[in-house]
Design a protein around this motif. Structure first.
Motif, short mmCIF file in Angstrom:
data_model
loop_
_atom_site.label_atom_id
_atom_site.label_comp_id
_atom_site.label_asym_id
_atom_site.label_seq_id
_atom_site.Cartn_x
_atom_site.Cartn_y
_atom_site.Cartn_z
N ARG A 8 -56.25 -44.62 34.03
CA ARG A 8 -57.27 -45.52 34.56
C ARG A 8 -58.65 -44.90 34.45
O ARG A 8 -59.28 -44.56 35.44
CB ARG A 8 -56.95 -45.86 36.01
CG ARG A 8 -55.63 -46.59 36.15
CD ARG A 8 -55.33 -46.88 37.59
NE ARG A 8 -54.05 -47.57 37.70
CZ ARG A 8 -53.43 -47.77 38.83
NH1 ARG A 8 -53.95 -47.34 39.96
NH2 ARG A 8 -52.27 -48.41 38.85
N PRO A 10 -62.76 -44.55 33.77
CA PRO A 10 -63.88 -45.38 34.20
C PRO A 10 -64.20 -46.46 33.17
O PRO A 10 -63.95 -46.30 31.98
CB PRO A 10 -65.05 -44.39 34.30
CG PRO A 10 -64.43 -43.05 34.38
CD PRO A 10 -63.13 -43.14 33.64
N THR A 88 -71.03 -47.33 46.46
CA THR A 88 -69.65 -47.78 46.57
C THR A 88 -69.63 -49.22 46.09
O THR A 88 -70.65 -49.92 46.10
CB THR A 88 -69.13 -47.72 48.02
OG1 THR A 88 -69.96 -48.53 48.84
CG2 THR A 88 -69.09 -46.30 48.55
N THR A 92 -64.18 -54.96 44.84
CA THR A 92 -62.79 -54.77 44.44
C THR A 92 -61.93 -54.68 45.71
O THR A 92 -62.45 -54.35 46.79
CB THR A 92 -62.63 -53.49 43.60
OG1 THR A 92 -63.29 -52.41 44.26
CG2 THR A 92 -63.21 -53.66 42.21
N THR A 96 -64.30 -48.93 45.05
CA THR A 96 -64.50 -48.11 43.86
C THR A 96 -65.95 -47.63 43.90
O THR A 96 -66.62 -47.77 44.93
CB THR A 96 -64.18 -48.90 42.57
OG1 THR A 96 -64.92 -50.13 42.57
CG2 THR A 96 -62.68 -49.21 42.46
N GLU A 97 -66.44 -47.08 42.80
CA GLU A 97 -67.79 -46.53 42.78
C GLU A 97 -68.49 -46.94 41.48
O GLU A 97 -67.88 -46.92 40.42
CB GLU A 97 -67.70 -45.01 42.87
CG GLU A 97 -69.00 -44.32 43.15
CD GLU A 97 -68.78 -42.84 43.43
OE1 GLU A 97 -68.41 -42.49 44.57
OE2 GLU A 97 -68.97 -42.04 42.49
N HIS A 116 -68.29 -47.46 36.09
CA HIS A 116 -67.56 -48.00 37.23
C HIS A 116 -66.23 -47.23 37.30
O HIS A 116 -65.40 -47.36 36.42
CB HIS A 116 -67.32 -49.50 37.03
CG HIS A 116 -66.83 -50.19 38.25
ND1 HIS A 116 -66.92 -51.55 38.39
CD2 HIS A 116 -66.25 -49.73 39.39
CE1 HIS A 116 -66.40 -51.90 39.56
NE2 HIS A 116 -65.99 -50.81 40.18
N ARG A 117 -66.06 -46.44 38.35
CA ARG A 117 -64.93 -45.52 38.43
C ARG A 117 -64.18 -45.67 39.76
O ARG A 117 -64.63 -46.36 40.66
CB ARG A 117 -65.41 -44.09 38.25
CG ARG A 117 -66.49 -43.66 39.23
CD ARG A 117 -67.05 -42.28 38.89
NE ARG A 117 -68.17 -41.95 39.74
CZ ARG A 117 -69.44 -41.87 39.35
NH1 ARG A 117 -69.75 -42.08 38.08
NH2 ARG A 117 -70.39 -41.56 40.21
N GLY A 118 -63.05 -44.97 39.82
CA GLY A 118 -62.24 -44.99 41.04
C GLY A 118 -61.04 -45.92 40.95
O GLY A 118 -60.42 -46.24 41.95
N TRP A 119 -60.71 -46.33 39.75
CA TRP A 119 -59.61 -47.29 39.54
C TRP A 119 -58.26 -46.73 39.97
O TRP A 119 -57.35 -47.49 40.28
CB TRP A 119 -59.58 -47.73 38.08
CG TRP A 119 -60.87 -48.34 37.68
CD1 TRP A 119 -61.86 -47.78 36.91
CD2 TRP A 119 -61.37 -49.62 38.07
NE1 TRP A 119 -62.92 -48.64 36.81
CE2 TRP A 119 -62.65 -49.77 37.51
CE3 TRP A 119 -60.86 -50.65 38.86
CZ2 TRP A 119 -63.42 -50.91 37.70
CZ3 TRP A 119 -61.62 -51.79 39.05
CH2 TRP A 119 -62.89 -51.91 38.47
N LYS A 121 -57.51 -45.55 42.65
CA LYS A 121 -57.28 -45.89 44.06
C LYS A 121 -56.58 -47.23 44.23
O LYS A 121 -56.04 -47.52 45.29
CB LYS A 121 -58.61 -45.93 44.82
CG LYS A 121 -59.37 -44.63 44.82
CD LYS A 121 -60.72 -44.82 45.48
CE LYS A 121 -61.60 -43.61 45.32
NZ LYS A 121 -62.96 -43.88 45.79
N TYR A 137 -58.49 -55.23 35.16
CA TYR A 137 -58.89 -53.93 34.63
C TYR A 137 -58.23 -53.64 33.28
O TYR A 137 -58.90 -53.33 32.31
CB TYR A 137 -58.55 -52.84 35.64
CG TYR A 137 -58.73 -51.44 35.12
CD1 TYR A 137 -59.97 -50.83 35.13
CD2 TYR A 137 -57.65 -50.72 34.61
CE1 TYR A 137 -60.15 -49.54 34.65
CE2 TYR A 137 -57.81 -49.44 34.13
CZ TYR A 137 -59.06 -48.85 34.14
OH TYR A 137 -59.22 -47.58 33.66
#
Length: 161
Positions: A8, A10, A88, A92, A96-97, A116-119, A121, A137
């Motif tokens: 996953r 970014p 943040t 979503t 995410t960030e 766009h990152r943090g997927w 999670k 995604y």
């Protein structure tokens, strides 16, 4: 890194805007409610009347609806005008960030990039449902969405100068 992190990565998109860096950054954060495509990229879509950036670390980014309801998009984590900001992203299902960076390429030319990152999670189900566009995604909907948003930013910047 875990295998989940590698699966996953970014979402990254960028565009070049024919506008100086200060104007491009200012257009993004001060007039986002005028150019951001709230339909489909918001919580309230046709009900959205404005989008507000509280321009400081800890500030909120939120949309206001026709009845006065406010819905948060996120909180500013880093604030470095005109070179960028990080926030943040609460649109979503799990936060995410989003990081936006602005780089001057010339007197009236700016590169705007989003990460766009943090997927990692999000659950698989959340990933499928986490975007206004079909495909989620893994279907590339977020990349298409950010490309469209950056295109609208470029139009807003270039049309105002």
């Amino acid at each position: 890194m875990t295998p989940e992190t590698l699966r996953r990565p970014p979402v990254r998109q960028a565009t070049t805007v024919r506008s100086d860096i200060a104007h491009t950054f200012d257009t993004f954060v001060r007039t986002i409610g005028a150019w951001w495509p709230v339909n489909p990229y918001s919580r309230g879509q046709d009900r959205v009347r404005d989008v507000v950036f509280e321009r400081r670390v800890g500030g909120r980014v939120y949309e206001t609806w026709d009845d006065g309801t406010q819905r948060d998009w996120g909180e500013i984590l880093a604030w470095e005008p005109p070179s960028g900001f990080t926030m943040t992203w609460l649109v979503t299902p799990t936060a995410t960030e989003v990081e936006l960076s602005f780089k001057e390429l010339g007197p009236a030319l700016t590169r705007v990039a989003v990460e766009h990152r943090g997927w990692e999670k999000l659950s698989d189900e959340e990933l499928r449902a986490a975007c206004a566009l079909p495909g989620g995604y893994s279907g590339g909907a977020h990349a298409r969405g950010w490309a469209a948003i950056l295109g609208r930013l470029a139009e807003a910047c270039e049309g105002a100068e």
